[in-house]
Design an enzyme around this catalytic site. Structure first.
Site, short mmCIF file in Angstrom:
data_model
loop_
_atom_site.label_atom_id
_atom_site.label_comp_id
_atom_site.label_asym_id
_atom_site.label_seq_id
_atom_site.Cartn_x
_atom_site.Cartn_y
_atom_site.Cartn_z
N GLU A 47 1.81 0.59 8.53
CA GLU A 47 2.28 -0.36 7.53
C GLU A 47 1.45 -1.64 7.55
O GLU A 47 1.19 -2.23 6.50
CB GLU A 47 3.76 -0.67 7.73
N TYR A 130 8.57 -7.02 3.64
CA TYR A 130 8.16 -5.66 3.31
C TYR A 130 8.03 -4.80 4.58
O TYR A 130 8.62 -3.71 4.67
CB TYR A 130 6.84 -5.62 2.54
N ASP A 148 6.94 -3.25 -1.98
CA ASP A 148 5.52 -3.58 -2.02
C ASP A 148 5.08 -3.67 -3.48
O ASP A 148 5.89 -3.59 -4.39
CB ASP A 148 4.71 -2.52 -1.26
N CYS A 218 13.14 5.73 -17.83
CA CYS A 218 12.26 4.56 -17.76
C CYS A 218 12.42 3.68 -19.00
O CYS A 218 12.11 4.09 -20.12
CB CYS A 218 10.81 5.01 -17.62
#
Length: 358
Positions: A47, A130, A148, A218
DNA sequence: AACCCGTGGCA
DNA sequence: TTGCCAAGGGT
């Protein structure tokens, strides 16, 4: 409900999204090295390396790093120079310094195990909102979001959030969406599914809506706004001219180590400086005089251009005759054979490889 | 909040 | 060629 608390998406819509994305992830996720482990250290390392850095660039660095430092204890015992050398070329070098500092804290205060507590994780240098959410959800199954840049884009499009994600109000809305959508079951896979979708399908330029597993849900697609959300960042670049000196003394060459409060912290570079005059030779001589050396600039070894952050740099590298010893700190004569062991930023590594016999 | 911190691929 | 962009954090 107070005005400054963003509305949460409906629970039914969240469950639908979770099922579609996790099923899609199960069916076609990319096989990546850090997905073949449950070791919190390895997931943390991935990460950190992935911060602002694309997957394809990280893979080799990740595997080389773990060969040298397979455990947090091994990392904690390392020198900063060795960690920076493994980070060479990856960029954002304070990540390497923070990683080492955090490994030492983990060994001293957490028994050598990456903390599973959010506050303890966030207290580590280089671990922010994050990274703590990503590591805890993936390694420990803690239902925290991992928002992110990919997730910001995916959620902004799915939920039709039109504002600039850099602005406070829009950021709060997206954080609320991320918090509300992450499931208690398999939160790490859900977070990775969102990021994977953003990296491979719901990309910044032209999203590939034809293969998107959640296109029916969406809002941006329904409104024909999928390329308008989120808004483009504006950026400007400036042109800069620099000089660098290659000063040889037998088998040695003069290098300087960058300070920790600027770019390339702790990395080694050929003595270099901005200049805007007509004579690069004078600029090199002035730079070396400031370090307590006699200097006479010679011929141009090479010219190269590179970008760093928002600067476009034209760099002239001059072979330079030098006398005396540098009085400035951080300057050193380095044997040619030793240069490859030092961490150098990409443009200066290019210079080193252009040296005769280097 | 806004700015600083890398690098290289891509259109 | 130029601008955009990437599994962000620190200050």
């Amino acid at each position: 409900m107070r005005d400054d608390v963003p509305a949460s998406p409906a629970p039914e819509r969240c469950r639908r999204l979770q099922a579609l994305l996790v099923d899609w992830f199960d069916a076609g996720q990319r096989g990546l090295p850090w997905r073949r482990t449950s070791d919190p250290y390895r997931i943390w390392l991935s990460e950190v390396m992935l911060q602002q850095t694309q997957v394809e660039r990280v893979i080799d660095y990740y595997e080389r790093f773990l060969l040298q430092f397979p455990t947090i204890e091994a990392l904690a015992a390392a020198s900063l120079d060795d960690v920076l050398k493994l980070w060479e070329g990856l960029g954002y070098y304070s990540r390497a310094r923070n990683l080492l500092a955090a490994a030492r804290i983990i060994c001293e205060r957490h028994g050598g195990r990456f903390p599973s507590d959010s506050e303890a994780a966030r207290a580590l240098p280089g671990v922010g909102e994050y990274t703590s959410g990503a590591v805890l959800s993936i390694a420990y199954g803690v239902p925290l979001p991992a928002l992110d840049a990919n997730a910001v884009r995916v959620f902004a499009r799915l939920f039709g959030v039109k504002g600039d994600p850099a602005r406070g109000e829009t950021r709060r809305r997206l954080r609320e969406i991320a918090r509300a959508t992450v499931p208690d079951d398999r939160p790490g896979d859900f977070n990775q599914a969102v990021m994977e979708l953003g990296a491979t399908v719901c990309i910044a330029g032209r999203p590939d809506c034809l293969v998107c597993p959640v296109v029916e849900t969406c809002a941006a697609r329904a409104a024909g706004l999928e390329t308008e959300i989120p808004p483009r960042r504006r950026s400007s670049t400036s042109a800069v001219t620099e000089v660098a000196a290659v000063a040889r003394d037998g088998d040695c060459v003069l290098l300087m180590q960058r300070p920790h409060d600027s770019y390339w912290p702790g990395l080694w570079v050929f003595p270099s400086a901005d200049f805007d005059g007509p004579n690069p030779g004078e600029a090199v001589e002035a730079l070396l005089h400031q370090a307590g050396l006699e200097a006479e600039a010679g011929h141009t070894l090479l010219e190269l251009s590179y970008g760093i952050m928002d600067r476009r740099v034209e760099l002239t590298v001059l072979c330079t005759e030098v006398g005396g010893e540098p009085t400035a700190e951080r300057w050193r004569w380095v044997a040619l054979a030793e240069i490859e062991d030092l961490a150098m930023p990409s443009p200066h590594r290019t210079i080193a490889q252009a040296l005769p016999g280097g």
